[in-house]
Design a protein around this motif. Structure first.
Motif, PDB file in Angstrom:
ATOM      1  N   PHE A  77       0.880  -1.224   0.097  1.00 40.39           N
ATOM      2  CA  PHE A  77      -0.039   0.043   0.065  1.00 40.39           C
ATOM      3  C   PHE A  77       0.922   1.276  -0.244  1.00 40.39           C
ATOM      4  O   PHE A  77       0.548   2.327  -0.091  1.00 40.39           O
ATOM      5  N   ASP A  78       2.365   1.069   0.040  1.00 38.80           N
ATOM      6  CA  ASP A  78       3.203   2.255   0.191  1.00 38.80           C
ATOM      7  C   ASP A  78       3.308   2.822  -1.028  1.00 38.80           C
ATOM      8  O   ASP A  78       3.388   4.216  -1.189  1.00 38.80           O
ATOM      9  N   SER A  79       3.586   2.037  -2.079  1.00 39.63           N
ATOM     10  CA  SER A  79       3.902   2.745  -3.547  1.00 39.63           C
ATOM     11  C   SER A  79       3.206   1.714  -4.564  1.00 39.63           C
ATOM     12  O   SER A  79       3.557   0.315  -4.553  1.00 39.63           O
ATOM     13  N   CYS A  80       2.828   2.288  -5.436  1.00 41.20           N
ATOM     14  CA  CYS A  80       2.116   1.693  -6.490  1.00 41.20           C
ATOM     15  C   CYS A  80       3.148   0.901  -7.339  1.00 41.20           C
ATOM     16  O   CYS A  80       4.128   1.559  -7.820  1.00 41.20           O
ATOM     17  N   CYS A 118      10.116   1.397 -14.339  1.00 42.08           N
ATOM     18  CA  CYS A 118       8.879   0.219 -14.101  1.00 42.08           C
ATOM     19  C   CYS A 118       9.579  -0.671 -12.913  1.00 42.08           C
ATOM     20  O   CYS A 118      10.882  -0.747 -12.704  1.00 42.08           O
ATOM     21  N   ASP A 119       8.840  -1.245 -12.252  1.00 39.17           N
ATOM     22  CA  ASP A 119       9.108  -2.284 -10.968  1.00 39.17           C
ATOM     23  C   ASP A 119       9.147  -3.539 -11.448  1.00 39.17           C
ATOM     24  O   ASP A 119       9.984  -4.320 -10.630  1.00 39.17           O
ATOM     25  N   ALA A 120       8.486  -3.917 -12.527  1.00 37.80           N
ATOM     26  CA  ALA A 120       8.636  -5.218 -12.849  1.00 37.80           C
ATOM     27  C   ALA A 120       8.214  -5.559 -14.518  1.00 37.80           C
ATOM     28  O   ALA A 120       7.447  -4.486 -14.903  1.00 37.80           O
ATOM     29  N   VAL A 121       8.697  -6.581 -15.090  1.00 29.32           N
ATOM     30  CA  VAL A 121       8.194  -6.747 -16.434  1.00 29.32           C
ATOM     31  C   VAL A 121       7.652  -8.384 -16.584  1.00 29.32           C
ATOM     32  O   VAL A 121       7.973  -8.903 -15.493  1.00 29.32           O
ATOM     33  N   ALA A 162       5.481   9.100 -14.089  1.00 28.02           N
ATOM     34  CA  ALA A 162       5.260  10.382 -13.339  1.00 28.02           C
ATOM     35  C   ALA A 162       3.966  10.841 -12.801  1.00 28.02           C
ATOM     36  O   ALA A 162       3.976  11.223 -11.723  1.00 28.02           O
ATOM     37  N   GLY A 163       3.094  10.482 -13.677  1.00 24.02           N
ATOM     38  CA  GLY A 163       1.689  10.942 -13.344  1.00 24.02           C
ATOM     39  C   GLY A 163       1.181  10.136 -11.885  1.00 24.02           C
ATOM     40  O   GLY A 163       0.498  10.363 -10.996  1.00 24.02           O
ATOM     41  N   ILE A 164       1.556   8.766 -11.869  1.00 24.38           N
ATOM     42  CA  ILE A 164       1.398   7.892 -10.844  1.00 24.38           C
ATOM     43  C   ILE A 164       1.953   8.163  -9.680  1.00 24.38           C
ATOM     44  O   ILE A 164       1.368   8.427  -8.430  1.00 24.38           O
ATOM     45  N   ARG A 165       3.131   8.633  -9.640  1.00 22.36           N
ATOM     46  CA  ARG A 165       3.891   9.365  -8.537  1.00 22.36           C
ATOM     47  C   ARG A 165       3.366  10.514  -7.875  1.00 22.36           C
ATOM     48  O   ARG A 165       3.222  10.648  -6.646  1.00 22.36           O
ATOM     49  N   LEU A 166       3.252  11.474  -8.745  1.00 26.70           N
ATOM     50  CA  LEU A 166       2.054  12.682  -8.603  1.00 26.70           C
ATOM     51  C   LEU A 166       0.845  12.304  -7.854  1.00 26.70           C
ATOM     52  O   LEU A 166       0.452  12.788  -6.891  1.00 26.70           O
ATOM     53  N   ALA A 167       0.286  11.400  -8.354  1.00 33.44           N
ATOM     54  CA  ALA A 167      -1.055  10.871  -7.977  1.00 33.44           C
ATOM     55  C   ALA A 167      -0.908  10.493  -6.760  1.00 33.44           C
ATOM     56  O   ALA A 167      -1.980  10.467  -5.564  1.00 33.44           O
ATOM     57  N   GLU A 168       0.017   9.696  -6.337  1.00 34.40           N
ATOM     58  CA  GLU A 168       0.118   8.955  -4.886  1.00 34.40           C
ATOM     59  C   GLU A 168       0.354  10.213  -3.891  1.00 34.40           C
ATOM     60  O   GLU A 168      -0.090  10.142  -2.872  1.00 34.40           O
ATOM     61  N   LYS A 169       0.963  11.280  -4.286  1.00 26.97           N
ATOM     62  CA  LYS A 169       1.387  12.395  -3.404  1.00 26.97           C
ATOM     63  C   LYS A 169       0.040  13.107  -3.209  1.00 26.97           C
ATOM     64  O   LYS A 169      -0.298  13.479  -1.935  1.00 26.97           O
TER      65      LYS A 169
END
Length: 289
Positions: free
Chosen positions: A6-9, A38-41, A253-260
């Motif tokens: 739940f900490d980071s998408c 990306c975190d995974a492929v 970048a949009g996802i990281r901003l959305a998390e904030k």
């Protein structure tokens, strides 16, 4: 440690079959996915003669890989040495890899490679034998829910959990390519979170563009998966429904901003609000706060 928190998408680049059977292209795609954050492929693995009938494989189908559908399907499959190269590069870069097995033998193939997850594709969620076999592998499962109503999703979760399996993330998904805006239904993420409070819920998107994928964060998605390509004009059935390197970079970048901007939901006075409060509110009302 789980990749899905739940900490980071967690952002997953679905390479799938967009490598067109070229291990060199697959490795280049991994490097590109890592470079943009990306975190995974993810890949796809099939035992061709099990997944497809002989009649289907014999059908004429011209492609860069041959003259029949069988030539195409076999040409898109990687063997153990190819996956060992994929695993080695991902280990070197520090990016996670896994795949979607479409049959029981492919489950065993991937488990032997020590994958951290197995992804059950939307097309496979009604394959009870595959679900049970994957669950009994004791490898955590990721499940897409395209082409399902809620009752079908409930049945999938029950089947896996009854077989002793662990669901690491359940993905809201619409299996149209591309998905129309009215088919995306991001509120379905909230529905799945309410129905399965013990599970983490993600979003697997097939839409044009990236806005719905970013908005999914506001509905509580802990992971976003998108088909990924180096060039949407390349030959291949999934290329045009994928996002390219520039789009993936912009989406992350949009996802990281959305998390904030989503925040933690706690209503309180921010430190930077206090000087504004003292300036704008009547002084005789401040003491009560």
């Amino acid at each position: 440690m789980s990749l899905f928190t739940f900490d980071s998408c967690t952002v997953v680049a679905e390479i799938g079959i967009n490598h067109n059977g070229s291990i060199d292209l697959a490795l280049e795609m991994i490097r590109a996915a890592h470079r943009v954050g990306c975190d995974a492929v993810k890949f796809q693995k099939r035992t061709v003669d099990v997944v497809y009938s002989a009649e289907e494989l014999d059908k004429p189908r011209k492609s860069p890989l041959g003259e029949t559908n069988g030539d195409l399907k076999r040409g898109l499959e990687f063997g153990r040495k190819d996956y060992e190269r994929i695993a080695a590069l991902c280990g070197e870069l520090g990016i996670t890899w896994y795949a979607s097995p479409w049959d029981e033998a492919s489950v065993d193939f991937l488990v032997a490679l020590d994958v951290p997850y197995l992804k059950i594709a939307s097309a496979s969620v009604t394959d009870r034998a595959l679900l049970v076999h994957a669950a009994r592998s004791r490898v955590p499962l990721l499940i897409s829910t395209g082409m399902c109503n809620l009752e079908m999703v409930e049945a999938v979760v029950e089947t896996i959990e009854d077989a002793g399996g662990e669901i690491a993330c359940l993905y809201h998904c619409t299996s149209t390519y591309p998905a129309l805006p009215e088919e995306i239904n991001l509120a379905g993420i909230s529905t799945l979170r309410e129905r399965f409070p013990h599970l983490k819920i993600g979003y697997s998107g097939h839409e044009d563009g990236i806005l719905p994928s970013i908005l999914s964060i506001a509905f509580g998605a802990v992971s976003v998966e998108r088909h990924f390509t180096l060039d949407r004009t390349m030959w291949g059935s999934d290329q045009s429904a994928s996002i390219d390197v520039a789009q993936m970079k912009e989406m992350i970048a949009g996802i990281r901003l959305a998390e904030k901007v989503r925040g933690d939901g706690v209503i309180d006075i921010y430190a930077r609000e206090r000087p504004v409060m003292e300036k704008l509110r009547r002084k005789d009302t401040l003491a009560s706060l």
